[in-house]
Motif scaffolding. Structure first.
Motif, mmCIF file in Angstrom:
data_model
loop_
_atom_site.group_PDB
_atom_site.id
_atom_site.type_symbol
_atom_site.label_atom_id
_atom_site.label_comp_id
_atom_site.label_asym_id
_atom_site.label_seq_id
_atom_site.Cartn_x
_atom_site.Cartn_y
_atom_site.Cartn_z
ATOM 1 N N ASP A 203 0.807 -1.213 0.000
ATOM 2 C CA ASP A 203 0.000 0.000 0.000
ATOM 3 C C ASP A 203 0.847 1.272 0.000
ATOM 4 O O ASP A 203 0.334 2.365 -0.205
ATOM 5 C CB ASP A 203 -0.946 0.009 1.206
ATOM 6 C CG ASP A 203 -0.219 -0.143 2.531
ATOM 7 O OD1 ASP A 203 0.906 -0.696 2.514
ATOM 8 O OD2 ASP A 203 -0.753 0.283 3.565
ATOM 9 N N ARG A 204 2.169 1.125 0.238
ATOM 10 C CA ARG A 204 3.083 2.276 0.180
ATOM 11 C C ARG A 204 4.345 1.837 -0.571
ATOM 12 O O ARG A 204 5.374 1.546 0.047
ATOM 13 C CB ARG A 204 3.422 2.773 1.582
ATOM 14 C CG ARG A 204 2.266 3.514 2.244
ATOM 15 C CD ARG A 204 2.663 4.069 3.595
ATOM 16 N NE ARG A 204 2.723 3.027 4.607
ATOM 17 C CZ ARG A 204 2.923 3.268 5.894
ATOM 18 N NH1 ARG A 204 3.121 4.494 6.329
ATOM 19 N NH2 ARG A 204 2.953 2.281 6.768
ATOM 20 N N GLN A 207 7.903 2.950 0.418
ATOM 21 C CA GLN A 207 8.505 2.690 1.728
ATOM 22 C C GLN A 207 9.623 1.659 1.657
ATOM 23 O O GLN A 207 10.650 1.806 2.331
ATOM 24 C CB GLN A 207 7.435 2.230 2.720
ATOM 25 C CG GLN A 207 7.985 2.029 4.136
ATOM 26 C CD GLN A 207 6.886 1.788 5.157
ATOM 27 O OE1 GLN A 207 5.736 2.147 4.940
ATOM 28 N NE2 GLN A 207 7.243 1.167 6.270
#
Length: 257
Positions: A203-204, A207
């Protein structure tokens, strides 16, 4: 570009240096060492894939913390514990506040001092805690995180072996590999490891790359300090950087802020 023979020698040296695979040793010289150190992230990725699979399999049969500890223990077994030994010796030398030959002498001692013990405990606990968290995540994300962190730790070896970084001693592993890795290989390795980290946090997607590149940035600063204190790199320094970057990458991959 390495010849086929040099590439084969480099692959064998990388496997025998970073794993316990029973591979027949080839020619060992600085050319083969440079190839081996450049290939270290690839070996790390393969090792990470094995460990990620073990984490998932054990996590399906036992609580997450048990799966994590088994995975960390297997990682130490598959690398002969050499990186952990290097971490303990390096931290003991730093904790002594000595420099040059005096610090190197501490690193050669067979026992582990209090600084080294604390470093080992902290690193092993952090890695186990992160893997316990990963065991409860999506399977692809968990394996990607283990692969990326393990590969990033080995990429730190290439960073320490880049041209311009001296060896602390005229003999030993440090002398063999110091200054053998060029910036092109490092850049390619960094891009590959960063891309491998993207699925670790679906979802990121930013990161994962940020976590491994941030860990490598910390390693670069620590490397400069170690070269000033010791006069260059040693095999123990390489092992310490592997464990530190692997642990920092894991931490960056599970941050939820």
């Amino acid at each position: 570009m390495p010849t086929d023979a040099r590439l084969a020698d480099g692959i064998r040296l990388a496997l025998t240096t970073f794993t316990t695979l029973p591979v027949r040793a080839g020619r060992v010289d600085r050319a083969a060492a440079g190839t081996a150190m450049a290939l270290a992230p690839l070996v790390g990725a393969l090792l990470g894939a094995v460990l990620g699979g073990v984490l998932l399999l054990t996590g399906a049969l036992a609580p997450p913390l048990v799966a994590a500890v088994v995975t960390v223990g297997l990682g130490a077994l598959l690398t002969r514990g050499l990186h952990l030994d290097g971490l303990a010796d390096t931290v003991d030398a730093l904790g002594s506040y000595r420099r040059g030959p005096a610090a190197l002498e501490i690193m050669k001692q067979p026992d582990v001092g209090p600084f080294g013990v604390v470093a080992l405990v902290v690193v092993l606990l952090l890695q186990s805690a992160v893997l316990a968290e990963l065991a409860g995540r999506d399977a692809l994300a968990a394996v990607a995180a283990v692969v990326a962190a393990t590969a990033a730790g080995r990429l730190a070896v290439g960073l320490a072996c880049r041209r311009g970084v001296p060896a602390a001693r005229p003999e030993g592993l440090g002398a063999l590999v110091a200054g053998t890795v060029g910036w092109a290989a490092l850049t390619l390795g960094a891009v590959a490891v960063a891309l491998a980290a993207v699925p670790a946090v679906p979802d990121r997607p930013w990161q994962g790359p940020l976590a491994v590149l941030g860990a490598l940035a910390v390693a670069a600063g620590l490397l400069r300090h170690l070269v000033r204190r010791l006069g260059g790199i040693t095999g123990d320094v390489l092992g310490a950087l592997v464990e530190i970057v692997t642990t920092l990458s894991y931490l960056g991959l599970v941050l939820t802020g």
